[in-house]
Design a protein around this motif. Structure first.
Motif, PDB file in Angstrom:
ATOM      1  N   SER A   1       2.146   5.087   0.454  1.00 32.96           N
ATOM      2  CA  SER A   1       1.735   6.052   1.735  1.00 32.96           C
ATOM      3  C   SER A   1       0.629   7.015   1.318  1.00 32.96           C
ATOM      4  O   SER A   1       0.007   7.564   2.252  1.00 32.96           O
ATOM      5  CB  SER A   1       3.042   6.951   1.787  1.00 32.96           C
ATOM      6  OG  SER A   1       3.335   7.891   0.432  1.00 32.96           O
ATOM      7  N   GLU A   2       0.268   7.407  -0.025  1.00 30.54           N
ATOM      8  CA  GLU A   2      -1.098   8.159  -0.059  1.00 30.54           C
ATOM      9  C   GLU A   2      -2.265   7.238   0.270  1.00 30.54           C
ATOM     10  O   GLU A   2      -3.176   8.010   0.414  1.00 30.54           O
ATOM     11  CB  GLU A   2      -1.168   8.701  -1.577  1.00 30.54           C
ATOM     12  CG  GLU A   2       0.075   9.478  -2.169  1.00 30.54           C
ATOM     13  CD  GLU A   2       1.509   8.711  -2.269  1.00 30.54           C
ATOM     14  OE1 GLU A   2       1.577   7.524  -2.776  1.00 30.54           O
ATOM     15  OE2 GLU A   2       2.496   9.422  -2.574  1.00 30.54           O
ATOM     16  N   ASP A   3      -2.277   6.022   0.122  1.00 30.79           N
ATOM     17  CA  ASP A   3      -3.118   5.215   0.448  1.00 30.79           C
ATOM     18  C   ASP A   3      -3.741   5.489   2.078  1.00 30.79           C
ATOM     19  O   ASP A   3      -4.792   5.231   2.404  1.00 30.79           O
ATOM     20  CB  ASP A   3      -3.206   4.026   0.140  1.00 30.79           C
ATOM     21  CG  ASP A   3      -3.112   3.513  -1.408  1.00 30.79           C
ATOM     22  OD1 ASP A   3      -3.499   4.559  -1.991  1.00 30.79           O
ATOM     23  OD2 ASP A   3      -2.701   2.617  -1.866  1.00 30.79           O
ATOM     24  N   ASN A   4      -2.708   5.808   2.638  1.00 30.80           N
ATOM     25  CA  ASN A   4      -2.988   5.711   4.275  1.00 30.80           C
ATOM     26  C   ASN A   4      -3.343   7.298   4.775  1.00 30.80           C
ATOM     27  O   ASN A   4      -3.763   7.557   5.609  1.00 30.80           O
ATOM     28  CB  ASN A   4      -1.523   5.340   5.212  1.00 30.80           C
ATOM     29  CG  ASN A   4      -1.252   3.986   4.672  1.00 30.80           C
ATOM     30  OD1 ASN A   4      -2.144   3.155   4.744  1.00 30.80           O
ATOM     31  ND2 ASN A   4       0.352   3.839   4.790  1.00 30.80           N
ATOM     32  N   LYS A   5      -3.214   8.214   3.774  1.00 29.26           N
ATOM     33  CA  LYS A   5      -3.602   9.622   4.073  1.00 29.26           C
ATOM     34  C   LYS A   5      -4.925   9.782   3.785  1.00 29.26           C
ATOM     35  O   LYS A   5      -5.757   9.087   3.215  1.00 29.26           O
ATOM     36  CB  LYS A   5      -2.754  10.557   3.100  1.00 29.26           C
ATOM     37  CG  LYS A   5      -1.176  10.125   3.380  1.00 29.26           C
ATOM     38  CD  LYS A   5      -0.729  10.914   4.806  1.00 29.26           C
ATOM     39  CE  LYS A   5       0.821  10.975   4.885  1.00 29.26           C
ATOM     40  NZ  LYS A   5       1.210  11.584   6.023  1.00 29.26           N
ATOM     41  N   TRP A   6      -5.555  11.063   4.495  1.00 29.64           N
ATOM     42  CA  TRP A   6      -7.147  11.551   4.555  1.00 29.64           C
ATOM     43  C   TRP A   6      -7.027  12.614   3.337  1.00 29.64           C
ATOM     44  O   TRP A   6      -6.065  13.558   3.318  1.00 29.64           O
ATOM     45  CB  TRP A   6      -7.298  11.630   5.505  1.00 29.64           C
ATOM     46  CG  TRP A   6      -7.517  10.748   6.633  1.00 29.64           C
ATOM     47  CD1 TRP A   6      -6.556   9.837   7.157  1.00 29.64           C
ATOM     48  CD2 TRP A   6      -8.787   9.677   6.553  1.00 29.64           C
ATOM     49  NE1 TRP A   6      -7.150   8.712   8.001  1.00 29.64           N
ATOM     50  CE2 TRP A   6      -8.511   8.716   7.309  1.00 29.64           C
ATOM     51  CE3 TRP A   6     -10.077   9.835   6.219  1.00 29.64           C
ATOM     52  CZ2 TRP A   6      -9.267   7.858   7.916  1.00 29.64           C
ATOM     53  CZ3 TRP A   6     -10.855   8.626   6.532  1.00 29.64           C
ATOM     54  CH2 TRP A   6     -10.607   7.634   7.350  1.00 29.64           C
TER      55      TRP A   6
ATOM     56  N   MET B   1       0.981  -1.080  -0.035  1.00 31.71           N
ATOM     57  CA  MET B   1       0.009   0.002  -0.100  1.00 31.71           C
ATOM     58  C   MET B   1       0.694   1.181   0.060  1.00 31.71           C
ATOM     59  O   MET B   1       1.836   1.536   0.788  1.00 31.71           O
ATOM     60  CB  MET B   1      -0.927   0.017   1.273  1.00 31.71           C
ATOM     61  CG  MET B   1      -1.958   1.262   1.266  1.00 31.71           C
ATOM     62  SD  MET B   1      -2.994   1.196   2.704  1.00 31.71           S
ATOM     63  CE  MET B   1      -4.112   0.017   2.537  1.00 31.71           C
TER      64      MET B   1
ATOM     65  N   GLN C   1     -10.266   8.220   3.099  1.00 35.81           N
ATOM     66  CA  GLN C   1      -8.841   7.687   3.081  1.00 35.81           C
ATOM     67  C   GLN C   1      -8.346   7.228   1.594  1.00 35.81           C
ATOM     68  O   GLN C   1      -8.962   6.301   1.044  1.00 35.81           O
ATOM     69  CB  GLN C   1      -8.761   6.566   4.193  1.00 35.81           C
ATOM     70  CG  GLN C   1      -7.353   6.410   4.462  1.00 35.81           C
ATOM     71  CD  GLN C   1      -7.139   5.562   5.603  1.00 35.81           C
ATOM     72  OE1 GLN C   1      -7.990   4.602   6.205  1.00 35.81           O
ATOM     73  NE2 GLN C   1      -6.060   5.728   6.383  1.00 35.81           N
ATOM     74  N   GLY C   2      -7.061   7.552   1.412  1.00 35.84           N
ATOM     75  CA  GLY C   2      -6.635   7.166  -0.173  1.00 35.84           C
ATOM     76  C   GLY C   2      -7.243   8.072  -1.284  1.00 35.84           C
ATOM     77  O   GLY C   2      -7.918   8.905  -1.081  1.00 35.84           O
ATOM     78  N   LEU C   3      -6.502   7.889  -2.526  1.00 43.77           N
ATOM     79  CA  LEU C   3      -6.559   8.697  -3.472  1.00 43.77           C
ATOM     80  C   LEU C   3      -8.061   8.390  -4.417  1.00 43.77           C
ATOM     81  O   LEU C   3      -8.017   7.834  -5.232  1.00 43.77           O
ATOM     82  CB  LEU C   3      -5.600   8.662  -4.491  1.00 43.77           C
ATOM     83  CG  LEU C   3      -4.352   9.106  -3.884  1.00 43.77           C
ATOM     84  CD1 LEU C   3      -3.123   8.794  -4.532  1.00 43.77           C
ATOM     85  CD2 LEU C   3      -4.337  10.688  -3.404  1.00 43.77           C
ATOM     86  N   VAL C   4      -9.006   8.517  -3.835  1.00 42.38           N
ATOM     87  CA  VAL C   4     -10.389   8.136  -4.241  1.00 42.38           C
ATOM     88  C   VAL C   4     -11.267   9.240  -4.771  1.00 42.38           C
ATOM     89  O   VAL C   4     -11.831   9.002  -5.741  1.00 42.38           O
ATOM     90  CB  VAL C   4     -11.263   7.439  -3.221  1.00 42.38           C
ATOM     91  CG1 VAL C   4     -10.706   6.087  -2.734  1.00 42.38           C
ATOM     92  CG2 VAL C   4     -11.618   8.294  -2.167  1.00 42.38           C
TER      93      VAL C   4
END
Length: 70
Positions: free
Chosen positions: A3-8, A1, A19-22
């Motif tokens: 690091s961007e996937d762990n960010k808000w 995963m 959370q993540g680049l959605v």
């Protein structure tokens, strides 16, 4: 995963937080370390703008008028 996937992130179009680049990058603010920070994205941005404007204004005051204004 990554690091961007762990960010808000905050979505400026919908007001949603995820959370993540959605979100589409045109409406995404972040990354933030916590969900709470992402929910305050607009307030954080407003504070940063105010601080930057104050910094700019302070930098314009050299304490004396330019030579052509004397």
């Amino acid at each position: 995963m990554a690091s961007e996937d762990n960010k808000w992130y905050y979505n400026t179009a919908t007001g949603e937080v995820a959370q993540g680049l959605v979100f589409d990058s045109t409406h995404r603010m972040g990354p933030y370390d916590t969900e709470a920070e992402a929910r305050e994205a607009l307030e954080i941005a407003e504070k940063r703008v105010e601080e930057a404007e104050a910094y700019d204004e302070a930098g314009e005051d050299w304490g004396e008028k330019p030579s052509w204004e004397k």
